[in-house]
Design an enzyme around this catalytic site. Structure first.
Site, PDB file in Angstrom:
ATOM      1  N   GLY A  29       0.818  -1.207   0.000  1.00 15.52           N
ATOM      2  CA  GLY A  29       0.000   0.000   0.000  1.00 15.52           C
ATOM      3  C   GLY A  29       0.848   1.251   0.000  1.00 15.52           C
ATOM      4  O   GLY A  29       2.053   1.204  -0.234  1.00 15.52           O
ATOM      5  N   ASN A  30       0.213   2.377   0.248  1.00 21.60           N
ATOM      6  CA  ASN A  30       0.932   3.655   0.300  1.00 21.60           C
ATOM      7  C   ASN A  30       0.292   4.549   1.361  1.00 21.60           C
ATOM      8  O   ASN A  30      -0.712   4.195   1.972  1.00 21.60           O
ATOM      9  CB  ASN A  30       0.946   4.326  -1.081  1.00 21.60           C
TER      10      ASN A  30
END
Ligand code: C5P
Length: 224
Positions: A29-30
């Site tokens: 993810g980020n």
């Protein structure tokens, strides 16, 4: 108050950050919070627009008067944006979309063993923003009249931004300088908005609503 210059307009906004599953419990993810995309949605509604907000993993309540479609991965986000695009005047891609995803997703949780871990192989995700530009260039309906992208750059912000604007075929590119306690997860933002027609607007550090309104000013002038 705000102008009603988006009255009757249908806008699609993506927000948040995609998650690309590794196994049922893990993902790549980020750090995108969705705050900028949500600010865009709120301000657009305040200016009279009808908004579909495609939210990827955002821990924020649905803004009033907005249709929210929740997604997880880039592939899901692409499908939701393309579906919402039917009859839309503009698309703003504020989401942080993963460029890559694991080529395969383990059906069960990967176990810790004494052996060396298996490498995670990645494959490319679709570039949704570039695809919107391609559709418009090819006249493939539906496509939005105005296409806006976001870019986070750490160096050569303007040169990289101009190159990205051209490469992705969008009308406006909002270029954030990352770092310095701005952008990800913070209430403030600062940016330069680059337009394909050469216009360049610097938006000083301030609330994400201010950046959102500046973007809508530029979008409103470009709507047919
Ligand atoms: O190439 P880069 O990821 O820096 O471009 C950022 C812009 O492109 C953002 O507007 C983002 O929403 C969009 N994007 C996309 N699909 C991807 C990667 C980025 O639409 N796979």
């Amino acid at each position: 108050g705000r102008p009603a210059d988006l009255a009757g307009r249908r806008l699609v906004i993506s927000a948040g950050g995609t998650r690309e599953a590794i196994d049922p419990v893990r993902f790549i993810g980020n750090r995108s919070s969705g705050l900028q995309g949500y600010a865009l949605a709120r301000t657009a509604v305040a200016r009279g627009a009808e908004v579909v907000l495609v939210a990827a993993n955002v821990a924020l309540p649905d803004p009033a008067g907005v249709t929210v479609v929740r997604v997880e991965s880039a592939v899901e986000l692409r499908a939701a944006v393309l579906e919402a695009m039917e009859g839309a005047d503009a698309v703003v891609m504020a989401a942080a979309v993963a460029d890559f995803r694991p080529s395969a997703q383990s059906g069960s949780k990967i176990k810790k063993t004494s052996a060396e871990p298996e490498p995670i192989h990645l494959v490319k995700n679709p570039d949704i923003l570039a695809e919107l530009g391609d559709r418009r260039r090819e006249g493939l309906k539906p496509y939005p009249s105005v296409i806006v992208g976001f870019a986070a750059e750490t160096d050569d912000v303007l040169a990289n931004g101009r190159a990205k604007l051209a490469r992705k075929g969008c009308d406006l590119l909002v270029v954030n300088q990352v770092g310095d306690n701005l952008a990800f997860g913070t209430p403030d933002n600062a940016a330069v908005v680059l337009a394909a027609d050469g216009e360049q607007v610097e938006i000083p550090r301030g609330p994400k609503e201010d950046l959102a309104d500046a973007v809508w000013d530029l979008v409103a002038r470009r709507l047919p």
